[in-house]
Write a protein that holds these residues in place. Structure first.
Motif, mmCIF file in Angstrom:
data_model
loop_
_atom_site.group_PDB
_atom_site.id
_atom_site.type_symbol
_atom_site.label_atom_id
_atom_site.label_comp_id
_atom_site.label_asym_id
_atom_site.label_seq_id
_atom_site.Cartn_x
_atom_site.Cartn_y
_atom_site.Cartn_z
ATOM 1 N N ARG A 188 16.818 0.036 7.539
ATOM 2 C CA ARG A 188 17.649 -0.909 6.799
ATOM 3 C C ARG A 188 18.926 -0.247 6.302
ATOM 4 N NH1 ARG A 188 14.831 -3.812 1.853
ATOM 5 N NH2 ARG A 188 14.882 -1.672 1.065
ATOM 6 N N GLU A 189 18.808 0.926 5.705
ATOM 7 C CA GLU A 189 19.980 1.612 5.185
ATOM 8 C C GLU A 189 20.952 1.968 6.309
ATOM 9 O OE1 GLU A 189 16.889 2.362 4.541
ATOM 10 O OE2 GLU A 189 16.611 2.132 2.372
ATOM 11 N N LYS A 205 9.748 9.511 4.170
ATOM 12 C CA LYS A 205 9.015 8.725 3.190
ATOM 13 C C LYS A 205 7.538 8.735 3.550
ATOM 14 C CE LYS A 205 12.841 5.606 2.069
ATOM 15 N NZ LYS A 205 13.306 4.194 2.050
ATOM 16 N N PRO A 223 3.624 0.903 -0.194
ATOM 17 C CA PRO A 223 4.546 2.018 -0.420
ATOM 18 C C PRO A 223 4.023 3.019 -1.441
ATOM 19 C CG PRO A 223 5.326 0.103 -1.587
ATOM 20 C CD PRO A 223 4.117 -0.353 -0.817
ATOM 21 N N ARG A 267 11.169 -0.748 8.668
ATOM 22 C CA ARG A 267 12.534 -0.771 8.143
ATOM 23 C C ARG A 267 12.616 -0.012 6.827
ATOM 24 N NH1 ARG A 267 12.017 -7.190 7.341
ATOM 25 N NH2 ARG A 267 11.220 -6.801 9.437
ATOM 26 N N GLU A 268 11.473 0.080 6.122
ATOM 27 C CA GLU A 268 11.404 0.836 4.871
ATOM 28 C C GLU A 268 11.023 2.292 5.142
ATOM 29 O OE1 GLU A 268 12.193 -0.615 2.106
ATOM 30 O OE2 GLU A 268 12.093 -2.736 2.623
ATOM 31 N N TYR A 272 8.719 -4.897 9.762
ATOM 32 C CA TYR A 272 8.095 -4.403 8.533
ATOM 33 C C TYR A 272 6.795 -3.689 8.880
ATOM 34 C CZ TYR A 272 6.006 -4.276 3.915
ATOM 35 O OH TYR A 272 5.431 -3.840 2.746
ATOM 36 N N PRO A 273 6.484 -2.544 8.259
ATOM 37 C CA PRO A 273 7.189 -1.884 7.147
ATOM 38 C C PRO A 273 8.139 -0.774 7.600
ATOM 39 C CG PRO A 273 5.083 -0.839 7.434
ATOM 40 C CD PRO A 273 5.166 -1.894 8.515
ATOM 41 N N TRP A 331 3.960 6.477 3.077
ATOM 42 C CA TRP A 331 3.317 5.222 2.720
ATOM 43 C C TRP A 331 1.814 5.371 2.912
ATOM 44 C CZ3 TRP A 331 5.339 -0.317 3.067
ATOM 45 C CH2 TRP A 331 6.639 -0.399 2.548
#
Length: 284
Positions: free
Chosen positions: A74-75, A262, A280, A68-69, A65-66, A264
Motif C-alpha cells: 500500500r505504501e 513486519k 497484525p 498489502r499490509e 489482504y493482508p 503478523w
C-alpha cells in the motif's frame, strides 16, 4: 482577447517580479485562467481514473489482504500514484496555452502524457517485482516470499507446477525436509546471507505435504490470547469474519508470519491446518 493574452505574456516575460506561475496566472484574463484550470482539472480526472484501475490491479491481484499490509504494498503504491497523479496535471497547468498553435499544444500535451505513462509503467513494474508470490510454511512459521527474493536461476529446481511465479496473489506452500546434513548446512548459510529458506525454489513443495509438521508446530489459540490479552477482541473479530466462524476455540491454533519487515500471525484450523484468518500481531 488574443491581444490581451499577448500583453499579459509580454508583461510576465519582461518583469522579473512576475516569474512565478502564480503571478502569471493572476495577471491573465479570467477566460484564460479558466481554460488552463479546466485543462488541468480534466487531466487530473483522467489521472485519477487510471490510478483507480492501477489500484484494482495492485490490491485486487498482486497484494490482496493482508499482504498489502504485511508486504508494504500500500505504501509503495501510493508513493508511485501520488507522484504520477500530481505530476501530469501540474505540467498541463504549466504548459497549456490556447494562444499556442494547435499542433504545438498537441505536441506538448502528448509529451506530458507519455512522460506520465512512462512514470506509471516504471512504478507498477517496481511494485510488481516486490509483490508477494508465496506464503511458505518454514519449519515453525510462515514466511511471505516476494518475487524479488526468489533467485531466477533456481526456478527450474522447483516442482514443475511451481516454476512460474503467480500474478494473482500468494499461493500456500511448504518447505520440504533437508535431504542430508550437508544440504541443511549449505541452505542455512545461504539464509544467513540474506536469502530466506522459504525463497529457495528447490525446497518448495505443496502445502498439503507438510500437514503433520504444520500441526506439530501450531500453538493453541488460547496461548495467543494469554500472551496478548489486549488483542483478544482483534482476534475474535478476525475469526468472526473468517469462513466457518462457528469453529470452537479448542479447534484453532496460530503460527507467526515473517514478512519483509513486519510480523503478523496466521490463525489455523487444527483439524485441517487451513489458514483461516490473519491478525497484525507479532507472535514470535
Amino acid at each position: 482577447m488574443l491581444k490581451s493574452w499577448s500583453y499579459c505574456y509580454e508583461t510576465f516575460t519582461s518583469n522579473p517580479h512576475h516569474k512565478s506561475m502564480s503571478a502569471m496566472t493572476l495577471s491573465m484574463p479570467r477566460p484564460f485562467r479558466s481554460s488552463r484550470l479546466l485543462a488541468a482539472g480534466t487531466h487530473l480526472m483522467i489521472s485519477l481514473a487510471v490510478a483507480a484501475a492501477a489500484a484494482w490491479l495492485v490490491f485486487g491481484m498482486w497484494y490482496p489482504y493482508p499482504y498489502r499490509e504485511i508486504s508494504g504494498g500500500r505504501e509503495l503504491f501510493f508513493i508511485v500514484i501520488a507522484v504520477d497523479v500530481v505530476l501530469g496535471p501540474l505540467l498541463t497547468l504549466t504548459v497549456f496555452n490556447r494562444s499556442k498553435p494547435v499542433r504545438e499544444l498537441r505536441r506538448d500535451l502528448s509529451i506530458i502524457g507519455l512522460l506520465q505513462l512512462a512514470a506509471l509503467a516504471y512504478g507498477l513494474w517496481t511494485v510488481s517485482v516486490a509483490r508477494p508470490v508465496h506464503l511458505v510454511f518454514e519449519m515453525d512459521r510462515f514466511r511471505v516470499v516476494h518475487a524479488i527474493e526468489v533467485p531466477d536461476a533456481e526456478l527450474d529446481q522447483a516442482p514443475p507446477e511451481l516454476r512460474h511465479l503467480p500474478w494473482t496473489g500468494p499461493t500456500l506452500l511448504s518447505m520440504r525436509a533437508f535431504r542430508n546434513d550437508k544440504e541443511k548446512v549449505d541452505m542455512t548459510l545461504v539464509a544467513l546471507g540474506g536469502t530466506p529458506l522459504g525463497a529457495r525454489p528447490g525446497l518448495w513443495q505443496g502445502y498439503e505435504k507438510a500437514r503433520i509438521q504444520v500441526t506439530a508446530a501450531t500453538k493453541p489459540l488460547a496461548n495467543l490470547k494469554t500472551r496478548f490479552p489486549a488483542q483478544a477482541g482483534l482476534i475474535d473479530a478476525a475469526l468472526k469474519s473468517a469462513p466457518g466462524a462457528d469453529r470452537p476455540e479448542a479447534a484453532l491454533g496460530y503460527l507467526p508470519i515473517a514478512g519483509r519487515d513486519k510480523y503478523w500471525t496466521a490463525l489455523l484450523d487444527l483439524n485441517t491446518t487451513e489458514v483461516i484468518a490473519f491478525v497484525p500481531i507479532d507472535s514470535f
